[in-house]
Design a protein around this motif. Structure first.
Motif, PDB file in Angstrom:
ATOM      1  N   LEU A 182      56.154  60.485  31.516  1.00 45.65           N
ATOM      2  CA  LEU A 182      57.662  60.582  32.207  1.00 45.65           C
ATOM      3  C   LEU A 182      57.735  61.772  32.926  1.00 45.65           C
ATOM      4  O   LEU A 182      58.550  61.735  34.160  1.00 45.65           O
ATOM      5  CB  LEU A 182      58.638  60.910  30.816  1.00 45.65           C
ATOM      6  N   ARG A 183      56.957  62.827  33.126  1.00 48.22           N
ATOM      7  CA  ARG A 183      57.003  63.898  34.031  1.00 48.22           C
ATOM      8  C   ARG A 183      56.564  63.099  35.449  1.00 48.22           C
ATOM      9  O   ARG A 183      57.132  63.772  36.595  1.00 48.22           O
ATOM     10  CB  ARG A 183      56.289  64.940  33.661  1.00 48.22           C
ATOM     11  N   ALA A 184      55.359  62.588  35.395  1.00 50.73           N
ATOM     12  CA  ALA A 184      54.965  61.857  36.569  1.00 50.73           C
ATOM     13  C   ALA A 184      55.897  60.913  37.281  1.00 50.73           C
ATOM     14  O   ALA A 184      56.119  60.999  38.389  1.00 50.73           O
ATOM     15  CB  ALA A 184      53.577  60.983  36.319  1.00 50.73           C
ATOM     16  N   CYS A 185      56.543  60.326  36.147  1.00 52.09           N
ATOM     17  CA  CYS A 185      57.781  59.358  36.831  1.00 52.09           C
ATOM     18  C   CYS A 185      58.705  60.276  37.616  1.00 52.09           C
ATOM     19  O   CYS A 185      59.446  59.721  38.757  1.00 52.09           O
ATOM     20  CB  CYS A 185      58.169  58.690  35.622  1.00 52.09           C
ATOM     21  N   LEU A 186      59.212  61.454  36.899  1.00 52.56           N
ATOM     22  CA  LEU A 186      60.166  61.973  37.401  1.00 52.56           C
ATOM     23  C   LEU A 186      59.683  62.602  38.852  1.00 52.56           C
ATOM     24  O   LEU A 186      60.467  62.667  39.653  1.00 52.56           O
ATOM     25  CB  LEU A 186      60.565  63.175  36.576  1.00 52.56           C
TER      26      LEU A 186
END
Length: 359
Positions: free
Chosen positions: A320-324
């Motif tokens: 999710l942090r990579a997505c963000l």
């Protein structure tokens, strides 16, 4: 422009989804809440828009609510996801820290995926009740929700914060939301506390004549009881537009945060499937906001700093942090491109004029 920039990194997730659909789906369950509540609709949205595209058959299971969900998340085979209220999660942590071994066993292996939205605390009385605000419910007969429900935890915590004491045992009724409203109308209880995200089917599906027999109490921001309640809960508004057949005006109230929760899994297949779920959640977040329950519009795709004792699930957090980061970069790139496109040109070189690149 933003759509084009997002397409590149979303495409990888969608390509992965198409390859997974042909494989044997993973059969998982998400425990939610009552049949006519908001949690179960949120679960249905996650099943349709997030799980299905990556080959996960996510069964949406009704429950009494958050406390039961913690237990089922911990102990029931196949339950890989749960919806849990923040005050219930915190109550387990507090109980574990105070030395209760069962609470520690239940809560310590659980991990958060992300915060979702605020659920409004609806404090309902009869239309002819003399009660006006939340501060007036002291020593009244109250339906606090079923044992094991998030509503029961919120109702009892709210009362203790406001009045510095527990609800007298003889004044407590543990009824379902529907039974609580029925008991209220026939004067078997004075107050029904119902925690549900607006707009809730519970109220919108009610007979209009019955709706006119009940009303909501307001949270008085100036009252000391409300100030004490804000140690755990947050101010909010139940909007008249959420219940056009019932409310004539907005009603100030308090809220509790809902979280999507999982377990600290280490098995490769489970970790992989939950990572795919995280990628799909990112790729299809706009679909959730556009097509899902109205509460999705209040959800932000973000991972805020957690209070002590709360932990994110590391593999999903990484995805999710990579997505963000990708979403932020795409938005920034789109904004920069738009700024360049709008910037007026003050001078032109001879070469630019020859190539018709400047007028």
């Amino acid at each position: 422009m933003l759509h084009k920039l997002l397409t590149g990194w979303l495409g990888a997730a969608l390509l992965l989804a198409s390859s997974l659909i042909s494989a044997e789906p993973a059969h998982y369950k998400i425990v939610t809440g009552p049949e006519r509540g908001t949690y179960i609709q949120i679960g249905q949205d996650l099943s349709k828009w997030v799980a299905q595209p990556v080959g996960i058959d996510l069964a949406v299971v009704a429950s009494k609510g958050s406390a039961e969900n913690v237990q089922r998340m911990r102990y029931e085979p196949g339950v890989k996801l749960a919806l849990v209220q923040s005050d219930v999660y915190q109550a387990y942590i507090d109980m574990a820290n105070s030395g209760n071994p069962d609470a520690g066993t239940a809560i310590r292996p659980l991990r958060l995926i992300m915060p979702l939205y605020d659920e409004e605390i609806n404090v309902v009385v009869r239309a002819d009740s003399p009660l006006k605000t939340l501060s007036d419910i002291k020593d009244k007969t109250i339906s606090v929700g079923l044992l094991g429900s998030g509503t029961a935890q919120s109702a009892t915590t709210l009362y203790r914060l406001m009045f510095g004491q527990a609800i007298p045992e003889q004044n407590v009724q543990h009824l379902s939301n529907e039974d609580a409203l029925a008991a209220l109308i026939v004067k078997k209880v004075d107050v029904a506390i119902i925690v549900v995200g607006q707009p809730a089917k519970l109220f919108n599906d009610m007979n209009p004549e019955l709706l006119q027999q009940i009303r909501l109490l307001k949270a008085d921001s100036a009252a000391p009881e409300t100030t004490r309640a804000k140690q755990t809960y947050f101010p909010a508004t139940i909007r008249a537009t959420s219940y056009p057949n019932w409310l004539k005006e907005d009603v100030p109230t308090l809220t509790v945060k809902a979280f999507l929760v999982t377990y600290d899994y280490g098995l490769r297949d489970t970790v992989g499937n939950l990572n795919h779920f995280a990628d799909s959640l990112c790729a299809n977040f706009d679909n959730l906001q556009e097509h899902g329950h109205p509460k999705w519009k209040q959800v932000k795709l973000e991972l805020p700093t957690l209070v002590r004792g709360w932990k994110y699930y590391p593999p999903v957090e990484k995805h999710l942090r990579a997505c963000l980061a990708n979403r932020t970069a795409s938005v920034n790139a789109a904004a920069a491109a738009a700024q360049v496109a709008q910037k007026p040109r003050s001078t032109c070189t001879n070469q630019e004029r020859l190539l018709l690149l400047c007028k």
